[in-house]
Each structure stands twice: as C-alpha cells, then as structure tokens.
Design a protein around this motif. Structure first.
Motif, PDB file in Angstrom:
ATOM      1  N   VAL A   1       0.868  -1.174   0.000  1.00 35.22           N
ATOM      2  CA  VAL A   1       0.000   0.000   0.000  1.00 35.22           C
ATOM      3  C   VAL A   1       0.908   1.228   0.000  1.00 35.22           C
ATOM      4  O   VAL A   1       1.557   1.534   0.995  1.00 35.22           O
ATOM      5  CB  VAL A   1      -0.928   0.029   1.230  1.00 35.22           C
ATOM      6  CG1 VAL A   1      -1.745   1.320   1.245  1.00 35.22           C
ATOM      7  CG2 VAL A   1      -1.844  -1.188   1.228  1.00 35.22           C
ATOM      8  N   GLY A   2       0.956   1.892  -1.165  1.00 31.82           N
ATOM      9  CA  GLY A   2       1.843   3.044  -1.317  1.00 31.82           C
ATOM     10  C   GLY A   2       3.067   2.679  -2.139  1.00 31.82           C
ATOM     11  O   GLY A   2       4.088   2.259  -1.589  1.00 31.82           O
ATOM     12  N   ALA A   3       2.966   2.821  -3.453  1.00 30.06           N
ATOM     13  CA  ALA A   3       4.064   2.443  -4.345  1.00 30.06           C
ATOM     14  C   ALA A   3       5.051   3.599  -4.503  1.00 30.06           C
ATOM     15  O   ALA A   3       5.307   4.081  -5.599  1.00 30.06           O
ATOM     16  CB  ALA A   3       3.526   2.004  -5.701  1.00 30.06           C
ATOM     17  N   GLY A   4       5.598   4.054  -3.386  1.00 33.95           N
ATOM     18  CA  GLY A   4       6.651   5.054  -3.439  1.00 33.95           C
ATOM     19  C   GLY A   4       7.964   4.381  -3.780  1.00 33.95           C
ATOM     20  O   GLY A   4       7.992   3.358  -4.463  1.00 33.95           O
ATOM     21  N   ARG A   5       9.042   4.934  -3.268  1.00 28.81           N
ATOM     22  CA  ARG A   5      10.346   4.349  -3.587  1.00 28.81           C
ATOM     23  C   ARG A   5      10.656   3.102  -2.768  1.00 28.81           C
ATOM     24  O   ARG A   5      11.437   2.243  -3.194  1.00 28.81           O
ATOM     25  CB  ARG A   5      11.442   5.395  -3.361  1.00 28.81           C
ATOM     26  CG  ARG A   5      11.335   6.608  -4.274  1.00 28.81           C
ATOM     27  CD  ARG A   5      12.467   7.576  -4.019  1.00 28.81           C
ATOM     28  NE  ARG A   5      12.371   8.749  -4.882  1.00 28.81           N
ATOM     29  CZ  ARG A   5      13.280   9.709  -4.935  1.00 28.81           C
ATOM     30  NH1 ARG A   5      14.348   9.659  -4.158  1.00 28.81           N
ATOM     31  NH2 ARG A   5      13.114  10.735  -5.747  1.00 28.81           N
ATOM     32  N   VAL A   6      10.062   2.998  -1.575  1.00 28.66           N
ATOM     33  CA  VAL A   6      10.452   1.936  -0.646  1.00 28.66           C
ATOM     34  C   VAL A   6       9.671   0.646  -0.879  1.00 28.66           C
ATOM     35  O   VAL A   6      10.256  -0.437  -0.985  1.00 28.66           O
ATOM     36  CB  VAL A   6      10.270   2.401   0.815  1.00 28.66           C
ATOM     37  CG1 VAL A   6      10.646   1.284   1.783  1.00 28.66           C
ATOM     38  CG2 VAL A   6      11.121   3.638   1.083  1.00 28.66           C
ATOM     39  N   GLY A   7       8.342   0.735  -0.939  1.00 27.52           N
ATOM     40  CA  GLY A   7       7.509  -0.454  -0.976  1.00 27.52           C
ATOM     41  C   GLY A   7       7.834  -1.431  -2.090  1.00 27.52           C
ATOM     42  O   GLY A   7       8.031  -2.631  -1.830  1.00 27.52           O
ATOM     43  N   PRO A   8       7.893  -0.991  -3.352  1.00 26.79           N
ATOM     44  CA  PRO A   8       8.201  -1.936  -4.423  1.00 26.79           C
ATOM     45  C   PRO A   8       9.560  -2.610  -4.255  1.00 26.79           C
ATOM     46  O   PRO A   8       9.707  -3.790  -4.585  1.00 26.79           O
ATOM     47  CB  PRO A   8       8.168  -1.047  -5.676  1.00 26.79           C
ATOM     48  CG  PRO A   8       7.212   0.051  -5.330  1.00 26.79           C
ATOM     49  CD  PRO A   8       7.480   0.331  -3.877  1.00 26.79           C
ATOM     50  N   ALA A   9      10.544  -1.885  -3.729  1.00 27.24           N
ATOM     51  CA  ALA A   9      11.872  -2.484  -3.524  1.00 27.24           C
ATOM     52  C   ALA A   9      11.813  -3.593  -2.485  1.00 27.24           C
ATOM     53  O   ALA A   9      12.403  -4.672  -2.663  1.00 27.24           O
ATOM     54  CB  ALA A   9      12.876  -1.409  -3.100  1.00 27.24           C
ATOM     55  N   LEU A  10      11.106  -3.352  -1.373  1.00 28.39           N
ATOM     56  CA  LEU A  10      11.003  -4.382  -0.342  1.00 28.39           C
ATOM     57  C   LEU A  10      10.219  -5.584  -0.855  1.00 28.39           C
ATOM     58  O   LEU A  10      10.579  -6.739  -0.575  1.00 28.39           O
ATOM     59  CB  LEU A  10      10.340  -3.812   0.908  1.00 28.39           C
ATOM     60  CG  LEU A  10      11.065  -2.680   1.628  1.00 28.39           C
ATOM     61  CD1 LEU A  10      10.383  -2.378   2.960  1.00 28.39           C
ATOM     62  CD2 LEU A  10      12.539  -2.988   1.846  1.00 28.39           C
ATOM     63  N   ALA A  11       9.144  -5.319  -1.602  1.00 30.51           N
ATOM     64  CA  ALA A  11       8.357  -6.427  -2.146  1.00 30.51           C
ATOM     65  C   ALA A  11       9.190  -7.244  -3.145  1.00 30.51           C
ATOM     66  O   ALA A  11       9.120  -8.483  -3.147  1.00 30.51           O
ATOM     67  CB  ALA A  11       7.098  -5.895  -2.818  1.00 30.51           C
ATOM     68  N   ALA A  12       9.978  -6.561  -3.965  1.00 30.36           N
ATOM     69  CA  ALA A  12      10.837  -7.273  -4.917  1.00 30.36           C
ATOM     70  C   ALA A  12      11.884  -8.100  -4.185  1.00 30.36           C
ATOM     71  O   ALA A  12      12.230  -9.218  -4.603  1.00 30.36           O
ATOM     72  CB  ALA A  12      11.510  -6.271  -5.856  1.00 30.36           C
TER      73      ALA A  12
END
Length: 306
Positions: A21-32
């Motif tokens: 929730v919140g596709a800023g700079r942090v979230g997608p990197a952690l999910a990846a």
C-alpha cells in the motif's frame, strides 16, 4: 543479529502473499526483495503516475488495486506511505474492516514504532515496524542496496523473531529499537543522511561558482575518505580550519560565502560552531585559538542578522 546467522527454520515465516500500500520508492523495492526470498507479491496500490510506473518497473505483472483490495489479497501487507499519512491510513483500514485477523501488517516509517498499528492490532493483525536505514531511488538498484542494510525493528516481543527473520530474508541486518526510542533513532538518521545531502549539494554549488567544472569528481574521493574516517574514528577524524582554530581562514570563508553564496552562510556557521564544540571537548582545539575562532563565528552570526 548478523545476516550470517540464519534464523531457525521454525522461526522463519512461511511463504507469504505480499501486498504493497503506497508504491513510493520503498515499498516496491522491499516487495521485490521478498519475492527473491520466495514470497509472492500479489497486489500493489499507487495513486500518482510516478507510483504506477514504479510499480510496473519493480513488480511487473502485479495488479494495481485499491488499498482495501491489497489487504484482501495479501498475507503480508507493506504500508509504505509518508509518516504523516500512516496513522490515518491504519485507522481507516481498521474501521472499514479491511484488516484480517492473523495478517502481518508492516510499516516502514522510521518515526513510528508498532503502536501506530494498534487499530489494526485490535482487529487481529500482527504489527511490525521495519524501517530500512537506506536511501531509495525507486529503481532496481534499491534491491541490491538492501544487502547488509540495517533495519530498525520494533514489534511486540512475541513477533520479534518473525520480524527479524523477514529482515534477514531481505538481506538486511535487524537492529532492535525500543518503541519509545523510535523518534530519536529517526532523528539521528535524518541528521546524518538527509543533512549530508544538503551539505554536499551546497558544496557542489559553491565549487561551480569557484570555476570547478566537475565538483562531483573533486568531492568524491574527499568525502569518501572523510566518511570512512568518521565512521572508523569518530571525533578523532575532525580536521580542517575549524578544528585547528584557524580563525583567519574561517573569517575569509564567511566573507566569500556571504558575497557569492549567502544561502550557505547560516549552515556554515551552525556546522562550524558544532565542529568547534566537539573539537574543544575532545582536546583537538586548544582554548586560546578557540576564543578567536568563536569570536569570528559570533561576528558572522551578527552579520547574518543584519
């Protein structure tokens, strides 16, 4: 806990579906990063065009859906929104019944510990605060930078092992931060990292005005060595005209900055005073030259006021 100390298999989280929730700079990197560890990203929410592009780049084929639907699909939900937005988001998700019992709810705010997730806890969620002490670009390089990155971890004691295991799976180093110490912890990181960017940017601007064509190339080796020395030796690494008590040189700096880059004078004076205080306290700066130096800095401050 070191990344070389792998958690006991019984303490490792099962393979989880992951939502952001919140596709800023942090979230997608952690999910990846979690995807590389075997977990499965299944949903992401993002409002701005930049967020949507970032999600498509970092998490291709993962559907963009509203926040409530992210929670509906995922066992582990990353709440990667700005600090000021987080409390209201958590309350809203809990009030609308989006939170499921047993769901891992992870926020990445440095400022807050686990208590900000209390509304979700009351709805049965498992609250974790995992803050990566890293600057993010919003590109795939962020996943590589997580290797060896420290995470500030705060969670209920019974979830501590699960929180630390997730950090290790992302390649990070868990560092336990007490709930009441989160704001101080975050202030320390901002003091070191955020203000460093401002100082370096100002230094490059002034170098350009001095005629240096490639200030980044000039500063790179110098700043790299200064950072390494500071991390290794602390205050013993202090050097330069302030630490030496060269009042005349400092006065010349202030005069030139006031003429060519007045926006940098306040920062120069503040950092010079702080440097002088530390150099005095550690015996690097002797009292007599310190008196002249502090007089110059006081005169500089009065000039700023005018």
């Amino acid at each position: 806990m070191s990344t070389s100390q792998q958690p006991d298999p019984k303490d490792r989280p099962a393979r989880l579906t992951v939502g952001v929730v919140g596709a800023g700079r942090v979230g997608p990197a952690l999910a990846a990063s979690l995807q590389l560890a075997g977990h499965r990203p299944v949903a992401v929410s993002g409002v701005s065009d930049a967020s949507r592009r970032r999600a498509a780049l970092m998490l291709p084929d993962v559907p963009l859906v509203p926040p409530a639907e992210v929670l509906e699909r995922a066992d582990l939900v990353l709440l990667t929104v700005p600090d000021d937005t987080l409390p209201g988001l958590v309350e809203g998700l809990a009030e609308t019944g989006a939170v499921r019992p047993g769901q891992l709810l992870v926020h990445t705010s440095g400022r807050y510990g686990a208590k900000v997730l209390d509304p979700a806890l009351r709805a049965g969620a498992l609250p974790l605060a995992l803050h990566p002490a890293m600057t993010f670009t919003g590109t795939p390089v962020d996943v590589q930078r997580l290797a060896g990155c420290s995470f500030g971890v705060t969670a209920p004691e019974e979830l501590r092992l699960a929180a630390e295991a997730l950090v290790i799976e992302m390649g990070g180093e868990p560092e336990w931060i007490a709930e009441e110490m989160r704001p101080l912890y975050h202030a320390a990181l901002a003091l070191g990292a955020n203000h460093l960017v401002t100082l370096v940017a100002q230094s490059m601007e002034v170098l350009r005005q001095a005629g240096v064509e490639a200030p980044d190339r000039m500063l790179g080796p110098l700043l790299g060595a200064a950072l390494d020395n500071a991390l290794r030796s602390g205050d013993a690494a202090l050097t330069g005209p302030v630490a030496r008590g060269d009042a005349g040189t400092v006065a010349a700096h202030i005069a030139e900055l006031r003429r060519h880059a007045p926006q940098t004078v306040a920062g120069y004076l503040a950092m010079a005073r702080a440097t002088a205080d530390r150099a005095l306290a550690h015996g690097l700066l002797k009292p007599e030259p310190a008196e002249d130096l502090l007089g110059v800095l006081a005169d500089g401050s009065e000039g700023n006021a005018r």
